[in-house]
Design an enzyme around this catalytic site. Sequence first.
Site, PDB file in Angstrom:
ATOM      1  N   THR A 181      36.580  14.853  49.855  1.00 32.75           N
ATOM      2  CA  THR A 181      36.869  16.173  50.865  1.00 32.75           C
ATOM      3  C   THR A 181      37.346  17.197  49.512  1.00 32.75           C
ATOM      4  O   THR A 181      38.233  16.760  49.098  1.00 32.75           O
ATOM      5  CB  THR A 181      37.511  15.955  52.007  1.00 32.75           C
ATOM      6  OG1 THR A 181      38.813  15.667  51.644  1.00 32.75           O
ATOM      7  CG2 THR A 181      36.819  14.874  53.012  1.00 32.75           C
ATOM      8  N   LYS A 436      47.790  29.701  68.561  1.00 33.91           N
ATOM      9  CA  LYS A 436      48.156  29.224  70.069  1.00 33.91           C
ATOM     10  C   LYS A 436      49.178  30.176  70.444  1.00 33.91           C
ATOM     11  O   LYS A 436      50.298  30.272  70.112  1.00 33.91           O
ATOM     12  CB  LYS A 436      48.684  27.814  70.030  1.00 33.91           C
ATOM     13  CG  LYS A 436      47.536  26.796  69.803  1.00 33.91           C
ATOM     14  CD  LYS A 436      47.866  25.282  69.442  1.00 33.91           C
ATOM     15  CE  LYS A 436      46.959  24.411  68.918  1.00 33.91           C
ATOM     16  NZ  LYS A 436      47.195  24.290  67.334  1.00 33.91           N
ATOM     17  N   TRP A 441      44.443  29.768  73.579  1.00 34.18           N
ATOM     18  CA  TRP A 441      43.833  29.823  71.900  1.00 34.18           C
ATOM     19  C   TRP A 441      43.044  30.802  71.486  1.00 34.18           C
ATOM     20  O   TRP A 441      42.506  31.402  72.174  1.00 34.18           O
ATOM     21  CB  TRP A 441      42.843  28.780  71.946  1.00 34.18           C
ATOM     22  CG  TRP A 441      43.301  27.482  71.699  1.00 34.18           C
ATOM     23  CD1 TRP A 441      44.633  26.687  71.643  1.00 34.18           C
ATOM     24  CD2 TRP A 441      42.569  25.980  71.772  1.00 34.18           C
ATOM     25  NE1 TRP A 441      44.533  25.473  71.494  1.00 34.18           N
ATOM     26  CE2 TRP A 441      43.410  25.126  71.886  1.00 34.18           C
ATOM     27  CE3 TRP A 441      41.291  25.562  71.929  1.00 34.18           C
ATOM     28  CZ2 TRP A 441      42.912  23.812  71.729  1.00 34.18           C
ATOM     29  CZ3 TRP A 441      40.717  24.421  72.270  1.00 34.18           C
ATOM     30  CH2 TRP A 441      41.962  23.316  72.122  1.00 34.18           C
TER      31      TRP A 441
END
Length: 538
Positions: A181, A436, A441
Amino acid sequence: MRGTIMDYPLTLPGILEHAGRLFGPHEIVSRRPDKSIHRYTYADFYRRARLLAEALTKAGIEPGDRVATLMWNHYAHLEIYFAAPCIGAVIHTLNLRLHPDDIAYIVNHAEDRYLIVDDVLLPLYEQFRDQVDIERVVVVRLDGGDLAEGYEDYEAFLETATGDFDYPAIDEYDACGMCYTSGTTGRPKGVAYSHRAVVVHTLAVAAPDVFDISMKETLLPVVPMFHANAWGLAYVAVMTGAKIVFPGPHLDAENLLGLLADEQVTMTAGVPTVWLALLQALQKEPDRWDLVPGMRLLVGGAACPESLIREFDDLGYTVLHAWGMTEMTPVGTSGIPTPAFADLDEDTQYEIRAKQGRPLPFVDMRVINDDGEAPWDGETMGELQVRGPWIADSYHNPEEPPTSWTNDGWFHTGDVVTIDADGYVKITDRTKDLIKSGGEWISSVDLENALMGHPDVREAAVIAVAHEKWQERPLACVVIEDGKETTAEQLQEFIAERFVKWWVPDAIEFVEEIPHTSTGKFLKTALRERFKDYKLES
Ligand code: ADP
């Protein structure tokens, strides 16, 4: 019931043999570092991939061994894409944009035995050579200069083969490739792909309602072959016999546009930053390049702003948005429009095209939040979990106990999404990037895409900064287009017209540039570090 269908393995020699038999005259074009063109046919590619397979076997590469590549996108890279897997070995594509120390970590972690490297990348290899234990280094001489001691020439290596080669038996569950990744949110993690996963993924990705790739296509992958298998496009091209155009190391707008025009490319693929640069160049000089009308641009790796889709439409080129992950071989969704699409009004069409698309067949999806599994209503957010035949079920030699899989066999993508009733997935954020605020959110991606739709804004990244009352509030980091002027208040007003009041960023910081990761995504960890003590005015 017994007596059904043959137990025929889904392995990569099947794709290579098919191409060798059927696509002989089709072309593969590569641009070298000096910008000259290397041009050969599938017949040449087939012959050389098999020679390389034989040469690697003779040189002692065994099934399961890792053959690393440190290369740009070009014909020799494609040869290794097939040669290593076809002898049961594993091609491990190294990301040449990483820091040499990180590349060394990855080489050691993957236990790479051989390395095949571009001559123009030897200076990079030499920066980490002492930290790794590579047995043989084979060099592709794209620039044609002399070779220093300790290096073998790729063409001479091919000449050790005779042409007398048979594939060994390969189990479809054996590994054929490996990729780490890109480490946007943490230390790179290794993913190993099986032949079966790659073959089934290739079949799925080519399909008309996924990427719709056939032998009629001329395909230019800007996405590097070291970034999640070039999104499967190298394998898809060879399976379908599409003409392939490899850009080599020159990936700036001017050079790409020249190549897209010269080779009459019909489909190209890359991350949004590449297309932002191309768009600017095209808008400045719309008549300079003779591109194929309706050319398709496959965009993934990071969210594609709606404005990018609209502006390419205005120029006569079509953006196709898709989503995937290294852990998913990598494609999970595609945004090809459904038949019902044509009846929608224009704004709704764009809103849908800016979503990440619908799941591919065999990619099961569910959205999980504190209340359990969320409905597909286009509104309820939660973490996207996936499972399917090309989704990893572990990392290679994980250093920590794996936490990315649920007990009932789903993979945590770490992406927060909504899915609507038609199955369109919308990525609102990465779990680690969500803001947050007062327990609610805020999607940084939505704010970024809206800001990038402002005519004076080139790029925008939104991060959370600490706030006494609300825990976190959004801070927008904005790069202004050359020669344009705008104020924080103007941008805040622009956002206020589009979102609820509490989503509007508390502050806008004008920056010279947004730092990018090795694969062209916003490097938000760097921005968070830079603004970690940021004081918001209350
Ligand atoms: P890394 O995790 O190191 O960035 P990957 O290239 O595998 O490496 O990244 C996969 C992630 O990239 C996804 O989980 C998602 O957050 C993001 N991503 C990929 N495609 C898109 C897209 N079309 N829109 C938004 N985010 C995307």
